[in-house]
Every structure is written in structure tokens, then in C-alpha cells.
Design a protein around this motif. Sequence first.
Motif, PDB file in Angstrom:
ATOM      1  N   PRO A  21       0.836  -1.201   0.000  1.00 46.99           N
ATOM      2  CA  PRO A  21       0.000   0.000   0.000  1.00 46.99           C
ATOM      3  C   PRO A  21       0.872   1.253   0.000  1.00 46.99           C
ATOM      4  O   PRO A  21       2.072   1.194   0.264  1.00 46.99           O
ATOM      5  CB  PRO A  21      -0.771  -0.131   1.318  1.00 46.99           C
ATOM      6  CG  PRO A  21       0.189  -0.864   2.214  1.00 46.99           C
ATOM      7  CD  PRO A  21       0.901  -1.852   1.317  1.00 46.99           C
ATOM      8  N   LEU A  23       2.588   4.586   1.412  1.00 49.38           N
ATOM      9  CA  LEU A  23       3.069   4.921   2.744  1.00 49.38           C
ATOM     10  C   LEU A  23       2.249   6.073   3.313  1.00 49.38           C
ATOM     11  O   LEU A  23       2.004   7.080   2.629  1.00 49.38           O
ATOM     12  CB  LEU A  23       4.539   5.314   2.688  1.00 49.38           C
ATOM     13  CG  LEU A  23       5.525   4.169   2.452  1.00 49.38           C
ATOM     14  CD1 LEU A  23       6.857   4.709   1.952  1.00 49.38           C
ATOM     15  CD2 LEU A  23       5.715   3.358   3.726  1.00 49.38           C
ATOM     16  N   ALA A  24       1.826   5.934   4.563  1.00 50.81           N
ATOM     17  CA  ALA A  24       1.043   6.995   5.199  1.00 50.81           C
ATOM     18  C   ALA A  24       1.893   8.233   5.453  1.00 50.81           C
ATOM     19  O   ALA A  24       1.395   9.359   5.435  1.00 50.81           O
ATOM     20  CB  ALA A  24       0.435   6.480   6.506  1.00 50.81           C
ATOM     21  N   ASP A  25       3.180   8.031   5.701  1.00 47.20           N
ATOM     22  CA  ASP A  25       4.100   9.115   6.009  1.00 47.20           C
ATOM     23  C   ASP A  25       4.801   9.560   4.723  1.00 47.20           C
ATOM     24  O   ASP A  25       5.657   8.861   4.193  1.00 47.20           O
ATOM     25  CB  ASP A  25       5.129   8.645   7.043  1.00 47.20           C
ATOM     26  CG  ASP A  25       6.061   9.745   7.511  1.00 47.20           C
ATOM     27  OD1 ASP A  25       6.117  10.806   6.857  1.00 47.20           O
ATOM     28  OD2 ASP A  25       6.758   9.530   8.520  1.00 47.20           O
ATOM     29  N   ASN A 271       4.991  -4.747  11.366  1.00 43.40           N
ATOM     30  CA  ASN A 271       4.182  -3.525  11.366  1.00 43.40           C
ATOM     31  C   ASN A 271       3.595  -3.211   9.994  1.00 43.40           C
ATOM     32  O   ASN A 271       2.696  -2.378   9.871  1.00 43.40           O
ATOM     33  CB  ASN A 271       4.996  -2.333  11.885  1.00 43.40           C
ATOM     34  CG  ASN A 271       6.240  -2.033  11.060  1.00 43.40           C
ATOM     35  OD1 ASN A 271       6.825  -2.938  10.463  1.00 43.40           O
ATOM     36  ND2 ASN A 271       6.640  -0.781  11.030  1.00 43.40           N
ATOM     37  N   LEU A 272       4.077  -3.890   8.960  1.00 43.76           N
ATOM     38  CA  LEU A 272       3.510  -3.704   7.629  1.00 43.76           C
ATOM     39  C   LEU A 272       2.026  -4.060   7.610  1.00 43.76           C
ATOM     40  O   LEU A 272       1.233  -3.441   6.893  1.00 43.76           O
ATOM     41  CB  LEU A 272       4.274  -4.566   6.615  1.00 43.76           C
ATOM     42  CG  LEU A 272       3.706  -4.677   5.199  1.00 43.76           C
ATOM     43  CD1 LEU A 272       3.694  -3.317   4.506  1.00 43.76           C
ATOM     44  CD2 LEU A 272       4.511  -5.666   4.374  1.00 43.76           C
ATOM     45  N   TYR A 273       1.639  -5.042   8.427  1.00 46.36           N
ATOM     46  CA  TYR A 273       0.248  -5.508   8.402  1.00 46.36           C
ATOM     47  C   TYR A 273      -0.727  -4.470   8.927  1.00 46.36           C
ATOM     48  O   TYR A 273      -1.925  -4.547   8.637  1.00 46.36           O
ATOM     49  CB  TYR A 273       0.137  -6.829   9.158  1.00 46.36           C
ATOM     50  CG  TYR A 273       0.951  -7.926   8.508  1.00 46.36           C
ATOM     51  CD1 TYR A 273       0.569  -8.452   7.272  1.00 46.36           C
ATOM     52  CD2 TYR A 273       2.126  -8.394   9.081  1.00 46.36           C
ATOM     53  CE1 TYR A 273       1.328  -9.431   6.643  1.00 46.36           C
ATOM     54  CE2 TYR A 273       2.895  -9.365   8.469  1.00 46.36           C
ATOM     55  CZ  TYR A 273       2.487  -9.885   7.243  1.00 46.36           C
ATOM     56  OH  TYR A 273       3.246 -10.847   6.615  1.00 46.36           O
ATOM     57  N   ASN A 274      -0.224  -3.483   9.655  1.00 46.66           N
ATOM     58  CA  ASN A 274      -1.090  -2.382  10.061  1.00 46.66           C
ATOM     59  C   ASN A 274      -1.564  -1.581   8.855  1.00 46.66           C
ATOM     60  O   ASN A 274      -2.616  -0.926   8.909  1.00 46.66           O
ATOM     61  CB  ASN A 274      -0.352  -1.444  11.023  1.00 46.66           C
ATOM     62  CG  ASN A 274       0.055  -2.123  12.313  1.00 46.66           C
ATOM     63  OD1 ASN A 274      -0.597  -3.064  12.753  1.00 46.66           O
ATOM     64  ND2 ASN A 274       1.138  -1.658  12.916  1.00 46.66           N
ATOM     65  N   SER A 275      -0.778  -1.627   7.779  1.00 46.13           N
ATOM     66  CA  SER A 275      -1.108  -0.873   6.567  1.00 46.13           C
ATOM     67  C   SER A 275      -2.008  -1.656   5.613  1.00 46.13           C
ATOM     68  O   SER A 275      -2.517  -1.084   4.643  1.00 46.13           O
ATOM     69  CB  SER A 275       0.187  -0.477   5.828  1.00 46.13           C
ATOM     70  OG  SER A 275       1.037   0.279   6.657  1.00 46.13           O
ATOM     71  N   ILE A 276      -2.163  -2.956   5.857  1.00 47.02           N
ATOM     72  CA  ILE A 276      -3.023  -3.788   5.003  1.00 47.02           C
ATOM     73  C   ILE A 276      -3.942  -4.637   5.879  1.00 47.02           C
ATOM     74  O   ILE A 276      -3.849  -5.869   5.900  1.00 47.02           O
ATOM     75  CB  ILE A 276      -2.192  -4.662   4.034  1.00 47.02           C
ATOM     76  CG1 ILE A 276      -0.939  -5.256   4.713  1.00 47.02           C
ATOM     77  CG2 ILE A 276      -1.803  -3.887   2.803  1.00 47.02           C
ATOM     78  CD1 ILE A 276      -0.144  -6.174   3.818  1.00 47.02           C
ATOM     79  N   TRP A 294       8.998   0.449   6.231  1.00 44.87           N
ATOM     80  CA  TRP A 294       8.335  -0.028   7.447  1.00 44.87           C
ATOM     81  C   TRP A 294       9.374  -0.429   8.505  1.00 44.87           C
ATOM     82  O   TRP A 294       9.160  -0.232   9.695  1.00 44.87           O
ATOM     83  CB  TRP A 294       7.406  -1.184   7.117  1.00 44.87           C
ATOM     84  CG  TRP A 294       6.107  -0.729   6.523  1.00 44.87           C
ATOM     85  CD1 TRP A 294       4.962  -0.413   7.204  1.00 44.87           C
ATOM     86  CD2 TRP A 294       5.817  -0.509   5.132  1.00 44.87           C
ATOM     87  NE1 TRP A 294       3.980  -0.011   6.332  1.00 44.87           N
ATOM     88  CE2 TRP A 294       4.468  -0.063   5.048  1.00 44.87           C
ATOM     89  CE3 TRP A 294       6.551  -0.649   3.961  1.00 44.87           C
ATOM     90  CZ2 TRP A 294       3.841   0.243   3.835  1.00 44.87           C
ATOM     91  CZ3 TRP A 294       5.935  -0.334   2.755  1.00 44.87           C
ATOM     92  CH2 TRP A 294       4.609   0.101   2.695  1.00 44.87           C
ATOM     93  N   GLU A 297      10.514   2.909   9.897  1.00 46.50           N
ATOM     94  CA  GLU A 297       9.494   3.501  10.774  1.00 46.50           C
ATOM     95  C   GLU A 297       9.541   2.877  12.163  1.00 46.50           C
ATOM     96  O   GLU A 297       9.513   3.580  13.184  1.00 46.50           O
ATOM     97  CB  GLU A 297       8.111   3.297  10.145  1.00 46.50           C
ATOM     98  CG  GLU A 297       6.959   3.882  10.936  1.00 46.50           C
ATOM     99  CD  GLU A 297       5.640   3.643  10.238  1.00 46.50           C
ATOM    100  OE1 GLU A 297       4.909   4.611  10.013  1.00 46.50           O
ATOM    101  OE2 GLU A 297       5.353   2.460   9.900  1.00 46.50           O
TER     102      GLU A 297
END
Length: 327
Positions: A21, A23-25, A271-276, A294, A297
Motif C-alpha cells: 500500500p 506509505l502513510a508518512d 508492522n507492515l500488516y497495520n497498513s493492510i 516499514w 518507521e
Amino acid sequence: MGKNNKKKSNIIPAETYLRLPPLADASLADQPIIDTHTHLVSTFSTYRSKYKDGTLYTIHDFVREMYRDRNVKAIVDVWCEAPVLMAWRELADSALTVEDREQKWGGVDYWFVMGVHPHDAKSYNDAVEASILEAMAHPRCVGWGEMGLDYHYDNSPRAIQQEVFIRQLNHAVRLGKPLTIHTREAEADTERILMEHVPADHKIHIHCFTDSPEFAQRLLQHFCNLYIGITGVITYSTNLNTSNIVSQMAMSDGGPRILLETDAPFMVPSNLYNSIPEIKGSRLPLCHTAMIPWVAEYTAGRAGHPWSGADIMKRANENAKTVYGVQ
């Protein structure tokens, strides 16, 4: 590291999720990605084995597609089998010119290191060594490794591991090649051998560090150009050592002496799974270079204020230039 006894789903997410996905940042997305330790042949083989109907048919296809629009600047590919996989030359030669790197690699700078992993030390011989020495002369070769000691698995006898480690170190030092070191549960012997055979100013990458922070601090103090490799394993609850050494380095005068790496296809950052969240309960079957942000981060969280993920990536990229000349 201890064992993670949590049950994981056997369901493999669709191939599209490997493309990751956004990146939020935005500041993370703006930083170039340099992966200082990846295994491209193994990563692509894992991809083909897990996705029988996969849409990518060559390593070049995989790199161009998975890294597209991810700001991947450079990778250091690792060849560490014995006997040496002769496919190294085809890949290295395909990255010789700017035109080739643009057309075949999607603009990614391909570099490599070569050595023999401690698991394969029992298969090291003069012919293997000759192949490595030949590779050292290639213009895309930036170091010798990964090599070292692994007393967790003991796939090769420890005495042979040590003998082969020393033999490789002596060649690498003679040639002035940076060292890519694998060490696991072998702190005393790794420290002794490095200090006996490697000059204090030699360039060293301790890859995928998971041993004690005290061991890391002794190495950092003795070797002024030694850097600690951080992979997705820093995100795992079964591993506190890597987070602890990052915290300690962040409080030092010079800041964290780290390199970012994936060790792909292994160790997808958790922590990648927080994004998917849509694949909650399942796991991606492989890691790849575009997952580096990730790792950065999470590492920034362990480093603490004032380090951001973008700061960590910037510092690691500066260190990659110092160690491998990659930028």
C-alpha cells in the motif's frame, strides 16, 4: 530469539498485496530506499513457488514491478552459497551500463557481495575460493560476504566455520573489500576472530543483528567503521536485542550506526500488516526491498525522539555510502 508459538494462517494473500500500500508518512516516501542485504535469486524463487500463476517471469520483471514507484535507489544482492551459483555473472553483467540499469532494472542500481555462509562452510574449497576471487574483480561487486559463524544451527562443524571465516577475512582485508558478517549465538568467537584478523578501521556490516547489545557495543567501540544491520526482525516480539541496541546507539554522540536491509525473502516486518488490515490473519510469503520504509518507521520508534522514520532512512543511506560506496 525465542520461538513464536502463535498460530498463523496458511492462507497466502493475493499477489497484488506484494505490491504494498502507499506509505502513510510522505516524508518516508520521499527518502530513497537502499537495501544493503537482499537475496534476489531466493526471493524470486520463493515468489514463483508461492504464486504458481504469478504474473512475473524473470528477476528483472520482479524488480521492475515490485519496486515501481517505491523510490528504490539501490540494492546489494548477496551470493553466499557453496558451490558458487554461476548465475551471479548474468545478473551482474546485466547492470553494467546506465542503459541496462534503466531498461532491465527499472532504474535501480544493482550491486552485489559474495562469500560463503557459515552454513556452507563445510563445502568451502579452493575452487569455491577461486570463484569468489574472480567475482571480487567485477565492477558491480562491493564486498565479501556474507560470511561468519552460526552456532544456532551448526550446519557446519564449528571448527570448520572458524577456519573458513578466517580464510575469507584474510582475503577480503587484503583486497580492501568491505565485510558482510553473519553471526548468531557465536559472540565470543566472532569477536575474537574479527579483532585478530581485521584492522580497526576496516568497513564492516554486521548483518541482521540479533545478538546481545553488549556484544554490539564492544564491536562498535573497537571498529570505527562498523555498522549494525537492521531487518524486519526488529519488529518481532521474540527479539528485544535489536531494539535495545538501536536505543543505545541513538543516545550516543554520533547517533545510530545502522544499515537498513531486508535479508529478503525472509522477515517481513510485522508492522507492515497495520497498513493492510484487509489481510488480517494471513501472512505475506516473502519480503522484498520495498518494505524497507516499514523497517525504518519501527526503528525510529525504538530510537526515540528526535528520530523519525525519514531520519533513520537518511542516516542509513549515508552509512551505506560509507560502507559500500552505494548511494
